[in-house]
Design a protein around this motif. Structure first.
Motif, PDB file in Angstrom:
ATOM      1  N   ARG A   1      -7.052  -6.888   2.587  1.00  0.00           N
ATOM      2  CA  ARG A   1      -6.006  -7.318   1.675  1.00  0.00           C
ATOM      3  C   ARG A   1      -4.680  -6.643   2.033  1.00  0.00           C
ATOM      4  O   ARG A   1      -3.637  -7.269   2.068  1.00  0.00           O
ATOM      5  N   ALA A   2      -4.761  -5.343   2.335  1.00  0.00           N
ATOM      6  CA  ALA A   2      -3.527  -4.615   2.618  1.00  0.00           C
ATOM      7  C   ALA A   2      -2.955  -4.969   3.981  1.00  0.00           C
ATOM      8  O   ALA A   2      -1.768  -4.760   4.215  1.00  0.00           O
TER       9      ALA A   2
ATOM     10  N   TRP B   1      -5.917 -13.052  -2.849  1.00  0.00           N
ATOM     11  CA  TRP B   1      -6.717 -11.835  -2.798  1.00  0.00           C
ATOM     12  C   TRP B   1      -6.146 -10.709  -3.636  1.00  0.00           C
ATOM     13  O   TRP B   1      -6.641  -9.593  -3.617  1.00  0.00           O
ATOM     14  N   LYS B   2      -5.068 -11.025  -4.340  1.00  0.00           N
ATOM     15  CA  LYS B   2      -4.415  -9.968  -5.110  1.00  0.00           C
ATOM     16  C   LYS B   2      -5.333  -9.514  -6.251  1.00  0.00           C
ATOM     17  O   LYS B   2      -6.046 -10.323  -6.841  1.00  0.00           O
ATOM     18  N   VAL B   3      -5.297  -8.235  -6.536  1.00  0.00           N
ATOM     19  CA  VAL B   3      -6.087  -7.723  -7.643  1.00  0.00           C
ATOM     20  C   VAL B   3      -5.181  -7.563  -8.843  1.00  0.00           C
ATOM     21  O   VAL B   3      -4.142  -6.905  -8.761  1.00  0.00           O
TER      22      VAL B   3
ATOM     23  N   VAL C   1      -6.070   2.297   2.308  1.00  0.00           N
ATOM     24  CA  VAL C   1      -7.132   2.501   1.324  1.00  0.00           C
ATOM     25  C   VAL C   1      -7.194   3.995   1.002  1.00  0.00           C
ATOM     26  O   VAL C   1      -7.371   4.813   1.908  1.00  0.00           O
TER      27      VAL C   1
ATOM     28  N   GLY D   1       0.837  -1.200   0.000  1.00  0.00           N
ATOM     29  CA  GLY D   1       0.000   0.000   0.000  1.00  0.00           C
ATOM     30  C   GLY D   1       0.862   1.236   0.000  1.00  0.00           C
ATOM     31  O   GLY D   1       2.072   1.181   0.228  1.00  0.00           O
TER      32      GLY D   1
ATOM     33  N   GLN E   1     -10.479  -3.981   0.638  1.00  0.00           N
ATOM     34  CA  GLN E   1      -9.134  -3.484   0.323  1.00  0.00           C
ATOM     35  C   GLN E   1      -8.272  -3.432   1.570  1.00  0.00           C
ATOM     36  O   GLN E   1      -7.073  -3.710   1.523  1.00  0.00           O
TER      37      GLN E   1
ATOM     38  N   GLN F   1     -11.440   6.231  -2.718  1.00  0.00           N
ATOM     39  CA  GLN F   1     -12.271   5.030  -2.806  1.00  0.00           C
ATOM     40  C   GLN F   1     -13.578   5.211  -2.045  1.00  0.00           C
ATOM     41  O   GLN F   1     -14.662   4.964  -2.577  1.00  0.00           O
TER      42      GLN F   1
END
Lengths: 289, 229
Positions: B154-155, B226-228, B125, A278, B151, B129
């Motif tokens: 995931r992060a 879960w990676k986009v 995030v 991130g 998100q 968003q």
């Protein structure tokens, strides 16, 4: 109030609701604290004789000299050693030669995966087993164990730091005809170190906290000094509170120092973020334990 | 090496305690850490201050001091914190007061780091968003469940994984405070078999490396899943 991503800036009704929550939460917290203090009082932990040693100059001196000073010494020696270890293995992991990169990777991964306390016990019995004087033996096993562990962590930090130097720097250095060693020592490392100083100081907080693991091998420093005090006065709770408070204050001072250096030398650039994903304002705090 | 191979059942049981300590503390600290993170990112100022205070205090306290507190101090103030009421036996494993005190210390300590890992995930995030989600008319629950939390979770996986790995290694402190887990057992062996110290150390180290690798494998599997894009 920092309206984050989670909720809108509140309107009047929501603000009133939040105020109610705040009051309820504050009451609950005050009640909790009051209960703890009442229990402390009721069990006699707040009596003057239990706190007396911490107001007596002789004991204060013992805590500061035999406790804090030795703890700081151990942490400092360990961090110095860890920086040397980290530079060697961090650069080694970036080597072009597989026979250098591989062993370095193995060593770093090994010491990152093994608990520090285990390293200390091993150093205490096997590496420094022959030393006569107990306190010196403990001192060096703590320092060596912390050097190996923090060095392995710093090796990753150094690698990330060197990789964080803009690519053009190395390319330009190669273009004017520098050799690999020169590029590393003259161009990349000096710039990388500047980015990494705050990370190194944060690692010192970790090292300082971990010196207390020396408890497993007879102990030394602040954690050790607690024992004779509570054994003599039977004041376990106050001793633990005071010693913990010293650790917390010293660590907070170190963190302040790291922030200040960060601002002064690195400027507003983001702190080096080693294992994070991130791009937001993660304050690089999570990776360190 | 013989010391380890001859007493392999003891070694396995010791690592069993390590795993139990890890699992129980991981669950408790995940719950506590999530609560703390909710306090820290939530709208109630008092709770935010409390969360910040707790995290700052615990993160700067050595784990050994927390263990010392639960071994020597806590029982003097609150009788329940002596954990004498815990007496569970499952197969060859005994879970008694030492184990409970260790779990309490590890959970309270790790919760602060879990909180930070989750908060880092939420902060990762981008603002846009949530703003975009609100702009298309999603209610708060929709913004959360459809846009922000997926998100954020995931992060937070990588920092959560490194926190849990640290927890796994920190369970070793319990070895000094009365739980015969891997490090406690290793210390015993090191005393009993003075001539095999290197072999003993390497054997136990391999055990830890395997456990750490399992945790990081799970984390990288989750991350990949879960990676986009």
């Amino acid at each position: 109030m920092s309206a984050g991503v989670l909720f809108d800036a509140p309107g009047p009704a929501t603000r009133a609701r939040h105020r109610t929550y705040s009051i309820v939460a504050a009451l609950a917290l005050v009640a909790g604290v009051a209960f703890v203090i009442w229990r402390l009082y009721d069990t006699g932990q707040l009596e003057y004789d239990k706190w007396e040693p911490f107001l007596t100059p002789r004991y204060i001196e013992a805590i500061l000299v035999d406790g804090l000073l030795i703890t700081l010494q151990m942490a400092f020696s360990a961090v110095i050693g860890a920086v040397v270890f980290g530079v060697l293995f961090g650069v080694g992991k970036l080597s072009d030669h597989r026979w250098v990169r591989w062993p370095c990777w193995l060593v770093v991964e090994f010491f990152r995966a093994v608990p520090v306390i285990m390293l200390m016990i091993f150093c205490f019995y096997a590496v420094f087993g022959g030393m006569d004087e107990l306190s010196r033996r403990t001192y060096w096993s703590v320092v060596l164990a912390l050097t190996l562990y923090n060095g392995a962590v710093l090796a990753e930090v150094f690698r990330a730091g060197i990789n964080a130097v803009p690519r053009g720097q190395a390319e330009a250095a190669y273009a004017i005809g520098m050799r690999k060693t020169q590029v590393m020592t003259i161009v990349l490392l000096p710039q990388a170190v500047k980015i990494m100083i705050p990370a190194i100081i944060s690692q010192m907080v970790v090292a300082l906290k971990d010196t207390s693991l020396g408890y497993a091998v007879a102990g030394l420093g602040l954690t050790r000094i607690a024992k004779p005090i509570y054994q003599q006065f039977g004041n376990h709770v106050p001793t633990i509170i005071v010693i913990t408070a010293i650790y917390v204050v010293v660590n907070l001072l170190l963190t302040l120092l790291a922030t200040w250096i960060q601002k002064k030398f690195v400027g507003e650039k983001k702190v080096l973020d080693v294992p994070m994903v991130g791009q937001a304002q993660s304050d690089r705090s999570t990776g360190v334990i | 090496m013989n010391a380890v191979l001859d007493n392999f059942d003891l070694v396995l049981r010791a690592f069993g305690y390590t795993v139990f300590l890890f699992l129980v503390s991981a669950v408790i600290s995940l719950v506590l850490g999530t609560l703390l993170a909710a306090m820290r990112v939530g709208p109630v100022t008092v709770l935010r201050i409390f969360g910040t205070g707790y995290v700052t205090l615990v993160r700067n306290t050595p784990l050994v001091m927390i263990f010392l507190f639960f071994q020597l101090g806590a029982g003097k103030i609150f009788d329940t914190l002596r954990f004498t009421w815990v007496d569970i036996h499952i197969g060859p494993f005994d879970f008694t007061s030492f184990f409970s005190a260790a779990v309490a210390s590890l959970s309270l300590y790790t919760a602060a780091f879990i909180c930070e890992a989750i908060r880092a995930g939420v902060n990762a995030v981008p603002m846009g968003q949530a703003e975009a989600a609100r702009a298309i008319g999603l209610p708060f629950s929709g913004v959360m469940s459809q846009v922000v939390l997926p998100q954020a979770i995931r992060a937070s996986v990588p920092p959560l994984a490194s926190t849990l790995i640290a927890l796994l290694k920190n369970t070793s402190v319990a070895g000094v405070f009365g739980v015969i887990e891997a490090v406690g057992r290793m210390k015993g062996f090191t005393n009993d078999y003075a001539d095999q110290r290197w072999g003993i150390f390497i054997a136990f180290a391999i055990g830890y490396v395997i456990l750490v690798e399992i945790v990081s494998l799970i984390s990288s599997l989750l991350e990949r899943r879960w990676k986009v894009a």
